[in-house]
Design an enzyme around this catalytic site. Structure first.
Site, PDB file in Angstrom:
ATOM      1  N   SER A 260       0.712  -1.478   0.150  1.00 51.52           N
ATOM      2  CA  SER A 260      -0.079   0.614   0.088  1.00 51.52           C
ATOM      3  C   SER A 260       1.288   1.488  -0.004  1.00 51.52           C
ATOM      4  O   SER A 260       1.532   1.492   0.380  1.00 51.52           O
ATOM      5  CB  SER A 260      -0.666  -0.257   1.524  1.00 51.52           C
ATOM      6  OG  SER A 260      -1.185   1.078   2.125  1.00 51.52           O
ATOM      7  N   LYS A 263      -0.822   8.451   1.851  1.00 48.26           N
ATOM      8  CA  LYS A 263       0.257   9.702   1.614  1.00 48.26           C
ATOM      9  C   LYS A 263       1.002   9.895   2.957  1.00 48.26           C
ATOM     10  O   LYS A 263       2.076  10.377   2.617  1.00 48.26           O
ATOM     11  CB  LYS A 263      -1.160  10.463   2.274  1.00 48.26           C
ATOM     12  CG  LYS A 263      -2.465  11.418   1.393  1.00 48.26           C
ATOM     13  CD  LYS A 263      -2.969  12.027   1.480  1.00 48.26           C
ATOM     14  CE  LYS A 263      -4.348  12.394   2.629  1.00 48.26           C
ATOM     15  NZ  LYS A 263      -5.672  13.099   3.142  1.00 48.26           N
ATOM     16  N   ASP A 405      -8.758   7.180  14.364  1.00 47.07           N
ATOM     17  CA  ASP A 405      -8.975   7.516  12.385  1.00 47.07           C
ATOM     18  C   ASP A 405      -9.776   5.400  12.032  1.00 47.07           C
ATOM     19  O   ASP A 405      -9.588   5.046  11.792  1.00 47.07           O
ATOM     20  CB  ASP A 405      -7.919   7.361  12.144  1.00 47.07           C
ATOM     21  CG  ASP A 405      -8.015   7.415  10.674  1.00 47.07           C
ATOM     22  OD1 ASP A 405      -9.190   7.707  10.395  1.00 47.07           O
ATOM     23  OD2 ASP A 405      -6.948   7.270   9.559  1.00 47.07           O
TER      24      ASP A 405
HETATM   25  P1  ADP Z   1      -1.864   4.494   6.550  1.00 47.26           P
HETATM   26  O1  ADP Z   1      -1.994   5.710   7.273  1.00 47.26           O
HETATM   27  O2  ADP Z   1      -1.280   4.794   5.140  1.00 47.26           O
HETATM   28  O3  ADP Z   1      -3.527   5.124   6.390  1.00 47.26           O
HETATM   29  P2  ADP Z   1      -1.871   1.472   7.659  1.00 47.26           P
HETATM   30  O4  ADP Z   1      -1.285   1.017   8.796  1.00 47.26           O
HETATM   31  O5  ADP Z   1      -3.123   1.655   7.596  1.00 47.26           O
HETATM   32  O6  ADP Z   1      -1.257   3.169   6.728  1.00 47.26           O
HETATM   33  O7  ADP Z   1      -1.770   0.937   5.843  1.00 47.26           O
HETATM   34  C1  ADP Z   1      -1.659   1.295   4.563  1.00 47.26           C
HETATM   35  C2  ADP Z   1      -2.513  -0.040   4.524  1.00 47.26           C
HETATM   36  O8  ADP Z   1      -1.559  -1.606   4.393  1.00 47.26           O
HETATM   37  C3  ADP Z   1      -3.761  -1.247   4.944  1.00 47.26           C
HETATM   38  O9  ADP Z   1      -4.833  -0.166   4.895  1.00 47.26           O
HETATM   39  C4  ADP Z   1      -3.292  -2.356   4.961  1.00 47.26           C
HETATM   40  O10 ADP Z   1      -3.791  -3.192   3.661  1.00 47.26           O
HETATM   41  C5  ADP Z   1      -1.876  -2.893   4.545  1.00 47.26           C
HETATM   42  N1  ADP Z   1      -1.281  -2.624   5.826  1.00 47.26           N
HETATM   43  C6  ADP Z   1      -0.835  -2.499   7.298  1.00 47.26           C
HETATM   44  N2  ADP Z   1      -0.610  -2.777   8.032  1.00 47.26           N
HETATM   45  C7  ADP Z   1      -0.861  -4.139   7.587  1.00 47.26           C
HETATM   46  C8  ADP Z   1      -0.706  -5.161   8.232  1.00 47.26           C
HETATM   47  N3  ADP Z   1      -0.250  -5.232   9.128  1.00 47.26           N
HETATM   48  N4  ADP Z   1      -0.713  -6.269   8.052  1.00 47.26           N
HETATM   49  C9  ADP Z   1      -1.555  -6.873   6.197  1.00 47.26           C
HETATM   50  N5  ADP Z   1      -1.862  -5.637   5.978  1.00 47.26           N
HETATM   51  C10 ADP Z   1      -1.924  -4.787   6.383  1.00 47.26           C
HETATM   52 MN    MN Z   2      -4.705   3.524   7.049  1.00 50.21          MN
END
Ligand code: ADP
Ligand code: MN
Length: 516
Positions: A260, A263, A405
């Site tokens: 992913s 931002k 969030d």
């Molecule tokens: P952001 O602040 O960019 O939203 P996130 O922590 O939500 O950061 O991570 C973005 C995306 O990455 C999540 O929506 C998820 O799909 C994937 N992701 C993040 N952490 C994990 C994890 N531990 N295992 C699997 N997917 C993850």
């Molecule tokens: Mn997120």
């Protein structure tokens, strides 16, 4: 490199100076350098030692040409150059640090000092350490403004008769030139002319000006390049180096690719390797969350962290780069709290600067879907709802946290249950806006499940009370919000007056206890 002059002048009996060290790729010298008390007390030295320690945690394997970075299978030789450059960069930085130590040692308290500036490998504008300092514009008042030099009026002269001074007067011109140095780029070091009646001749001034401008352009070009590569490769070279080190140390087996790009962060998938310590087990699959070091996106998140008393004392002293590390640190602490409470969430593996490694939620490189992307049976939907209600209560009562969030974007469906992620912005309930954040979370959750057909789903106000144990009775959104803000204000006033928080908000369903 011709360094005979300086080397000869150096009354140094200690180990050989850095510029005499042979091959940059040679084995790192382990000779310890004796230091004076001044050295021991030196903040600079402390920083460098910390750096060394951090680096030691990830032993450098120089011969990592075949090291799998993006995939283990395709050996991507195009990254060899990149790797070499990054290691060179690292080496240069260490070399300069060593040089600075030697410079310091040689000069001691002497009023006359020898500068090794010209032997440094990293251009001062690119130097890492400058990024850790507070921007000088914040700290240094403008010394040239204090006494403005006499200027000549429009007509080109002042005075009368034989006391006439024209704009070509050497002294006036010289002072004016000195004052004009303030127009140079802020990073351009014009020296410390405070309190001196400096008079630069036109020739010197013009030469300086020319130099300042070309340096400015050079610096701009470099920055452009850096930023460009950030956009292109998702992570900057320094971050790549951190990731390489994790693979090289064996902690990670392979970093397979990006899950992913948001931002504020980029998330990678990796296969876990072996831990350096016996007691720690690296999960078979890991997620690496890289907090973006491009600062703009983080500006509007100030309010989460600035008012979080856990970080309050530190916030004011930090530069943006450190604040970003703090986001990663916050995520780590919050995940640990959740883990301890038994809430399904990623498990922290390691934090390195702005890079957080945690367990991967998903399987075989496929991340678990977000709640917004799965179609659940009505039974699972209901199950998910009650699970979330439960988790929100646990988060609030046991972890003393508000997610801040929470929505179907930050909940993953995996193994028949909901997993909470993305907690870098989570705050404690007594955060000045904590209850507002909780209310927003409740609104998101309520709306999602009401739209999803869960008849039992509480509305946002009921959910808020159920989670917080507060008993806000307002039956409409506006009044409810007002009561929340009143509670927050009461708490803040209490902090102002008593220097401590209220005995938090009640956790057993009773109204909060305010000991006024
Ligand atoms: P952001 O602040 O960019 O939203 P996130 O922590 O939500 O950061 O991570 C973005 C995306 O990455 C999540 O929506 C998820 O799909 C994937 N992701 C993040 N952490 C994990 C994890 N531990 N295992 C699997 N997917 C993850
Ligand atoms: Mn997120």
């Amino acid at each position: 490199m011709d360094s005979v002059g300086v080397a000869a002048a150096a009354p140094d009996a200690g180990p050989g100076p850095a510029w005499q060290s042979k091959c940059p790729w040679g084995a790192p010298s382990t000779t310890s350098i004796s230091c004076s008390l001044a050295d021991v007390m030196s903040e600079q030295l402390a920083k460098e030692l910390q750096l060394e320690e951090e680096n030691a945690a990830f032993p450098e394997v120089v011969a990592a040409a075949e090291g799998p970075f993006i995939t283990g299978e395709n050996i991507d030789t195009s990254s060899d150059l990149m790797l070499a450059q990054m290691l060179q960069m690292e080496f240069d930085r260490e070399y300069d640090a060593q040089l600075r130590r030697e410079e310091k040692k040689i000069n001691g308290d002497s009023k006359v000092s020898i500068s090794f500036e010209n032997y440094r490998k990293v251009h001062p504008y690119d130097s890492d350490s400058s990024e850790d300092e507070v921007d000088w514009q914040d700290t240094r008042h403008d010394p040239y403004r204090a006494d403005k030099p006499t200027t000549t009026p429009r007509r080109g002269f002042i005075g009368k008769g034989k006391d006439i001074t024209t704009k070509h007067d050497e002294v006036v011109c010289g002072r004016k030139n000195t004052a004009r140095m303030e127009n140079f780029a802020p990073e351009f070091q014009v020296g410390d002319g405070i309190g001196m009646d400096l008079k630069l001749s036109n020739q010197v001034f013009n030469a300086l000006k020319q130099h300042a401008y070309s340096e400015e352009r050079r610096s701009a070009r470099l920055h452009e390049k850096k930023e460009h590569s950030t956009a292109e490769k998702a992570v900057d070279p320094k971050t790549r180096l951190l990731l390489y080190k994790m693979v090289n140390s064996g902690m990670l087996e392979t970093i397979t690719g990006c899950i992913s790009t948001g931002k504020e962060s980029v998330v990678f998938h990796a296969y876990g390797g072996k831990s350096a310590t016996e007691d720690k087990v690296i999960p078979p699959e890991c997620a690496i969350k890289v907090f973006k070091t491009t600062l703009n996106e983080f500006k509007n998140r100030d309010k989460y962290i600035k008012d979080d008393y856990r970080f309050k004392d530190r916030f004011s002293k930090l530069n943006p780069r450190k604040i970003i590390r703090m986001w990663a640190e916050k995520e780590m602490h919050n995940l640990t709290r959740m883990q301890n409470a038994g809430i399904p969430c990623p498990q922290v593996v390691i934090l390195k600067k702005h890079v957080l490694v945690m367990s991967f939620i998903g399987q075989d490189q496929v991340p678990a879907p977000k709640l917004k992307d799965v179609t659940l049976s009505s039974e699972d939907m209901k199950k998910a709802y009650y699970q979330i209600l439960n988790m929100m209560q646990q988060l609030y009562r046991e972890c003393n946290l508000v997610h801040a969030d929470l929505s179907e974007y930050n909940m993953l469906w995996h193994d028949g249950k909901v997993w909470l992620i993305d907690v870098s912005q989570s705050v404690e309930p007594t955060h000045p806006h904590g209850l507002e954040f909780l209310f927003r979370d409740c609104r998101n959750v309520s709306q999602f499940f009401q739209k999803g057909g869960v008849a039992e789903a509480l509305n946002e106000r009921e959910l808020f009370n159920a989670v917080s144990g507060l008993n806000i009775t307002a039956d409409n959104e506006v009044d409810f919000q007002a009561e929340i803000e009143a509670l927050e204000k009461m708490n803040e006033d209490h902090v102002q007056n008593h220097g401590k928080k209220l005995s938090t908000f009640s956790s057993d369903g009773d109204p909060p206890i305010y000991d006024e």
